[in-house]
Design a protein around this motif. Structure first.
Motif, short mmCIF file in Angstrom:
data_model
loop_
_atom_site.label_atom_id
_atom_site.label_comp_id
_atom_site.label_asym_id
_atom_site.label_seq_id
_atom_site.Cartn_x
_atom_site.Cartn_y
_atom_site.Cartn_z
N PHE A 48 -5.61 -6.34 2.51
CA PHE A 48 -5.26 -6.12 1.11
C PHE A 48 -5.03 -7.43 0.35
O PHE A 48 -4.51 -7.41 -0.77
CB PHE A 48 -4.04 -5.20 1.05
CG PHE A 48 -4.17 -4.03 1.99
CD1 PHE A 48 -5.28 -3.21 1.93
CD2 PHE A 48 -3.21 -3.79 2.96
CE1 PHE A 48 -5.43 -2.15 2.82
CE2 PHE A 48 -3.35 -2.74 3.85
CZ PHE A 48 -4.47 -1.92 3.78
N PHE A 49 -5.45 -8.52 0.96
CA PHE A 49 -5.36 -9.82 0.30
C PHE A 49 -6.11 -9.85 -1.03
O PHE A 49 -5.63 -10.49 -1.99
CB PHE A 49 -5.87 -10.90 1.26
CG PHE A 49 -5.84 -12.30 0.72
CD1 PHE A 49 -4.69 -12.83 0.17
CD2 PHE A 49 -6.98 -13.10 0.78
CE1 PHE A 49 -4.66 -14.13 -0.32
CE2 PHE A 49 -6.96 -14.40 0.31
CZ PHE A 49 -5.81 -14.92 -0.25
N PRO A 50 -7.27 -9.19 -1.17
CA PRO A 50 -7.94 -9.21 -2.48
C PRO A 50 -7.09 -8.66 -3.62
O PRO A 50 -7.22 -9.12 -4.76
CB PRO A 50 -9.18 -8.33 -2.24
CG PRO A 50 -9.47 -8.48 -0.79
CD PRO A 50 -8.10 -8.55 -0.14
N LEU A 51 -6.22 -7.70 -3.34
CA LEU A 51 -5.34 -7.18 -4.40
C LEU A 51 -4.38 -8.27 -4.86
O LEU A 51 -4.09 -8.40 -6.06
CB LEU A 51 -4.56 -5.96 -3.92
CG LEU A 51 -5.29 -4.62 -3.92
CD1 LEU A 51 -6.34 -4.55 -2.83
CD2 LEU A 51 -4.30 -3.46 -3.76
N TYR A 52 -3.88 -9.04 -3.90
CA TYR A 52 -2.96 -10.13 -4.22
C TYR A 52 -3.68 -11.21 -5.03
O TYR A 52 -3.15 -11.72 -6.02
CB TYR A 52 -2.41 -10.72 -2.93
CG TYR A 52 -1.43 -11.86 -3.10
CD1 TYR A 52 -0.11 -11.61 -3.48
CD2 TYR A 52 -1.81 -13.18 -2.87
CE1 TYR A 52 0.80 -12.65 -3.62
CE2 TYR A 52 -0.91 -14.23 -3.02
CZ TYR A 52 0.39 -13.95 -3.39
OH TYR A 52 1.28 -14.99 -3.54
N VAL A 53 -4.92 -11.53 -4.63
CA VAL A 53 -5.71 -12.53 -5.35
C VAL A 53 -5.94 -12.08 -6.79
O VAL A 53 -5.75 -12.84 -7.75
CB VAL A 53 -7.06 -12.79 -4.64
CG1 VAL A 53 -7.97 -13.65 -5.51
CG2 VAL A 53 -6.84 -13.46 -3.29
N ALA A 54 -6.35 -10.81 -6.95
CA ALA A 54 -6.62 -10.30 -8.30
C ALA A 54 -5.38 -10.34 -9.17
O ALA A 54 -5.46 -10.61 -10.38
CB ALA A 54 -7.17 -8.88 -8.21
N GLU A 57 -4.47 -14.26 -9.84
CA GLU A 57 -5.45 -14.93 -10.70
C GLU A 57 -5.61 -14.26 -12.07
O GLU A 57 -6.39 -14.73 -12.89
CB GLU A 57 -6.81 -14.97 -9.98
CG GLU A 57 -6.84 -15.85 -8.74
CD GLU A 57 -6.53 -17.31 -9.06
OE1 GLU A 57 -7.29 -17.91 -9.86
OE2 GLU A 57 -5.53 -17.84 -8.53
N GLY A 58 -4.90 -13.18 -12.28
CA GLY A 58 -4.92 -12.52 -13.58
C GLY A 58 -6.12 -11.64 -13.84
O GLY A 58 -6.38 -11.24 -14.98
N TYR A 59 -6.85 -11.28 -12.77
CA TYR A 59 -8.06 -10.49 -12.96
C TYR A 59 -7.76 -9.08 -13.45
O TYR A 59 -8.51 -8.53 -14.27
CB TYR A 59 -8.87 -10.42 -11.66
CG TYR A 59 -9.36 -11.77 -11.15
CD1 TYR A 59 -9.63 -12.82 -12.02
CD2 TYR A 59 -9.58 -11.97 -9.79
CE1 TYR A 59 -10.08 -14.04 -11.55
CE2 TYR A 59 -10.03 -13.18 -9.30
CZ TYR A 59 -10.28 -14.22 -10.18
OH TYR A 59 -10.72 -15.42 -9.71
N PHE A 60 -6.70 -8.48 -12.94
CA PHE A 60 -6.37 -7.13 -13.40
C PHE A 60 -6.10 -7.13 -14.90
O PHE A 60 -6.61 -6.28 -15.65
CB PHE A 60 -5.14 -6.60 -12.66
CG PHE A 60 -5.38 -6.25 -11.21
CD1 PHE A 60 -6.47 -5.48 -10.84
CD2 PHE A 60 -4.52 -6.70 -10.22
CE1 PHE A 60 -6.71 -5.16 -9.51
CE2 PHE A 60 -4.73 -6.38 -8.89
CZ PHE A 60 -5.83 -5.61 -8.53
#
Length: 341
Positions: A48-54, A57-60
């Motif tokens: 679930f690291f991609p959720l943390y990255v998003a 990094e402000g992607y959401f």
């Protein structure tokens, strides 16, 4: 009781508990505010690291996703219960969780890919007296016969990997080894390994990397490393929801996936920046273990949230052989059309 039956029972119990705890009308529709997406995940595992990255990094935010609750629910059964009760809109778990939920809820939809390698390793103690690491897979599996093998618990993907491997060489993990339930805390599992309580672990990353950097164990069999060719490219970490939620919040789910796509691209294209985020995500983990894990992450994560049929079918075969499911789910009915390839 068969493994798949135990899993379904656990899901049913947890789902009932979730329904009793939920307020308002429980069901397969969104209970969160319009425009808000509540996303639950099992834990802060590497999947679930991609959720943390998003998020970091402000992607959401940039994709117009307003995130609400982000609970860590601990098990796939609790994740399924939260989806059924409406307390979350999207679950981040493993594909097993989606398969189990689909058996009791035909509205289940797999809405995205996260990890397309099976990220559970067999880790042996440093004084393990089996064949060398370059021995054949069959020889290494046979060396596990009669051993105490630590797993997170019954019905888990860690147990499933042991069952699968033993079946490949004509053994039964339930009778030809002793499976020891250790819970899902890597440090506790490594402690059991170093103290001789178990001879090996079947555990999710970064447990193996941590054991190696501490000098107490070695990654003996790794699907990610290519040690199990038939598991190569298997969809493992996944996102899932229900058709009721998608009907109400399809645009929000699509925006969420766009943010995840950007996070996956970030992990693939900028490993140095990814390493910095990974070290904060896995706070307290030995830097050498984080570095070792960061080197293989681009190979493990999906290239996008799209769900490939090949990755799905490979996962289905594994689930059937390891007795996690009794019947093969259909790609066209379980996978959300927007993410089908």
């Amino acid at each position: 009781m068969k493994l798949s039956t135990r899993i379904r029972t656990a899901v049913a119990i947890a789902t009932t508990a979730g329904l009793l705890a939920a307020t308002g009308c429980a069901g397969d529709t969104a209970e969160s505010e319009p425009g808000v997406l509540n996303v639950g995940q099992i834990s802060n595992s590497v999947a679930f690291f991609p959720l943390y990255v998003a998020e970091q990094e402000g992607y959401f935010t940039e994709e117009g996703v307003e995130l609400g609750e982000r609970p860590r629910l601990g098990t796939g059964a609790k994740l399924a219960a939260a989806l059924t009760s409406g307390s979350i809109d999207v679950g981040a778990g493993v594909l097993t969780d989606a398969f189990n939920l689909a058996e009791s809820n035909p509205e289940t939809q797999v809405t995205g890919s996260l990890v397309t390698d099976y990220y559970v390793d067999i880790v042996t103690s440093s004084d393990f007296d089996g064949p060398s690491a370059d021995a054949s897979l069959e020889d290494k599996v046979r060396a596990l016969e009669g051993r105490n093998i630590g797993i997170t618990g019954p019905g888990s993907g860690t147990e499933a990997l042991v069952i699968y491997l033993f079946e490949q060489v004509g053994l039964d993990a339930k009778t030809d080894a002793t499976l020891v339930n250790l819970g899902a805390v890597p440090s506790s599992a490594i402690g059991a390994l170093s103290e001789g309580q178990v001879d090996a672990l079947a555990f999710f990353q970064p447990t193996g990397q941590m054991a190696e950097t501490q000098g107490v164990g070695d990654i003996y069999i790794s699907p990610q490393r290519g040690d199990i060719p038939d598991l190569s490219g298997s969809l493992h970490g996944a996102l899932f929801s229900t058709s009721g939620v998608i009907e109400e919040k399809g645009e929000e789910v699509e925006a969420f996936n766009r943010a995840i796509d950007r996070a996956l691209e970030f992990i693939q294209s900028d490993p140095e920046a990814g390493a910095e985020l990974l070290s904060t995500y896995l706070e307290g983990t030995d830097p050498e273990a984080v570095e070792a894990l960061n080197e293989i992450l681009p190979q493990e994560f999906a290239s996008s949230s799209q769900v490939s049929r090949d990755a799905f079918d490979t996962a289905v075969d594994f689930h059937l052989e390891s007795q996690l499911i009794d019947e093969a789910p259909e790609y066209d009915s379980l996978v959300w059309p927007q993410v089908q390839e």
